[in-house]
Design a protein around this motif. Structure first.
Motif, short mmCIF file in Angstrom:
data_model
loop_
_atom_site.label_atom_id
_atom_site.label_comp_id
_atom_site.label_asym_id
_atom_site.label_seq_id
_atom_site.Cartn_x
_atom_site.Cartn_y
_atom_site.Cartn_z
N HIS A 172 3.10 4.31 -7.66
CA HIS A 172 2.19 3.69 -6.75
C HIS A 172 2.27 4.07 -5.29
CE1 HIS A 172 1.44 1.04 -10.17
NE2 HIS A 172 0.24 1.14 -9.73
N GLY A 173 3.33 5.09 -4.98
CA GLY A 173 3.60 5.82 -3.72
C GLY A 173 4.39 4.81 -3.01
N LEU A 174 4.95 4.23 -3.47
CA LEU A 174 5.93 3.12 -2.85
C LEU A 174 7.46 3.81 -2.57
CD1 LEU A 174 4.83 -0.16 -4.29
CD2 LEU A 174 3.85 0.74 -2.29
N ARG A 175 8.12 3.46 -1.46
CA ARG A 175 9.47 4.08 -1.24
C ARG A 175 10.54 2.86 -1.74
NH1 ARG A 175 8.32 6.92 4.48
NH2 ARG A 175 7.42 4.84 4.66
N THR B 71 0.82 -0.98 0.00
CA THR B 71 0.13 -0.18 -0.09
C THR B 71 0.93 1.32 -0.05
OG1 THR B 71 -0.20 0.18 2.41
CG2 THR B 71 -2.03 -1.20 1.21
N PRO B 72 0.11 2.42 -0.54
CA PRO B 72 1.16 3.55 -0.36
C PRO B 72 1.85 3.79 0.73
CG PRO B 72 -0.87 3.96 -1.75
CD PRO B 72 -0.99 2.38 -1.20
N GLY B 73 3.02 4.45 0.84
CA GLY B 73 3.94 4.72 2.18
C GLY B 73 4.74 3.29 2.66
N ASP B 74 4.42 1.98 1.84
CA ASP B 74 5.39 1.03 2.12
C ASP B 74 6.83 1.00 1.51
OD1 ASP B 74 3.11 -0.45 3.59
OD2 ASP B 74 2.55 -1.46 2.17
N LYS C 292 7.48 4.28 -7.41
CA LYS C 292 7.12 5.81 -7.66
C LYS C 292 5.66 6.06 -7.87
CE LYS C 292 8.94 10.07 -6.73
NZ LYS C 292 9.43 10.50 -5.40
#
Length: 253
Positions: free
Chosen positions: A197-200, A172-175, A195
């Motif tokens: 999908h909001g993943l690091r 999920t985004p932020g993971d 990037k």
């Protein structure tokens, strides 16, 4: 799984022949890169002319526009890849993009039309040739408003990266995810998709000349952190861990 992309069969749009629908006919003769036995690619590959192939009622003849050269393509030629075409006269190449040149009379026009851009789906052996005849079910239509080198290489590396991100762990985004081999084409695709999908991403690369330039390139693609293997030495790892973002970590290699 990286690839050094080259256009094997570039074709300018103005030179494309007129596509057509037909009941039963043959394809134009094809020029192909093939091999009769396994070995070093520079020693066993040869260019040959193939005779016209019959286009059946449910077949599609595709004129290839571009095909990449992947390490897996060369591994097949060498005979060290698990999936290999039968010998002799095996045509090299596994993915690529082409334009529909001719259709069998029973091919559904809602599925494919003359002039459409298509890729083999799933990827199939023998894309290093100018014309290919396969059943309509072997082709998947793609957009024609993208550079051909993008369409030609979408099947293997980008989809591998997408599958790793979506089909094994529910992210999920932020993971946060960790991957090695980050400079490979798959690794670069992972960075860009993460990037989006909001993943690091925490990325590990080899120690070798140009590693600083490689770090900069990966960060331009969207990498959050990039480390060389030597930076992960046990003496350094504790200080690095405090800098890493929190969240779920998975390993992608």
């Amino acid at each position: 799984m990286g690839c050094a992309v080259r256009l094997l069969l570039p074709v300018a749009a103005k030179r494309l022949t007129t596509a057509r629908r037909l009941s039963t006919s043959t394809s134009p003769p094809a020029t192909a890169v093939l091999y009769d036995h396994h070995g070093p690619p520079d020693q066993v590959l040869r260019v040959a002319e193939l005779p016209a192939a019959e286009i059946g009622d449910r077949d599609v003849c595709v004129r290839m526009l571009a095909a990449p050269i992947n390490p897996s393509d060369l591994n097949r030629v060498e005979g060290v890849y698990p999936v290999r075409p039968p010998l002799p006269a095996a045509v090299a190449g596994y993915e690529g993009v082409g334009q529909v040149h001719a259709l069998g009379g029973a091919v559904d026009s809602a599925l494919l039309s003359p002039g459409d851009w298509v890729i083999p789906s799933p990827p199939s052996l023998g894309t290093w040739q100018t014309y290919i005849v396969k059943p309509a079910s072997a082709w998947h239509r793609v957009r024609s408003d993208v550079p051909p080198q993008y369409a030609a290489t979408v099947t293997v590396n980008p989809l591998t990266a997408l599958r790793m991100l979506q089909h094994f762990v529910n992210l999920t985004p932020g993971d946060t995810l960790v991957q090695n081999g980050a400079t490979s084409i798959v690794g670069q695709c992972v960075i860009q998709l993460a990037k989006l999908h909001g993943l690091r991403t925490i990325n590990i690369i080899r120690d070798r000349p140009g590693s600083e330039e490689a770090k900069d390139k990966l960060k331009q693609l969207g990498a959050d952190q990039v480390f060389t293997e030597s930076q992960l030495d046990i003496k350094n790892i504790k200080s690095l861990l405090v800098l890493l973002p929190t969240g779920l970590c998975i390993s992608v290699s």
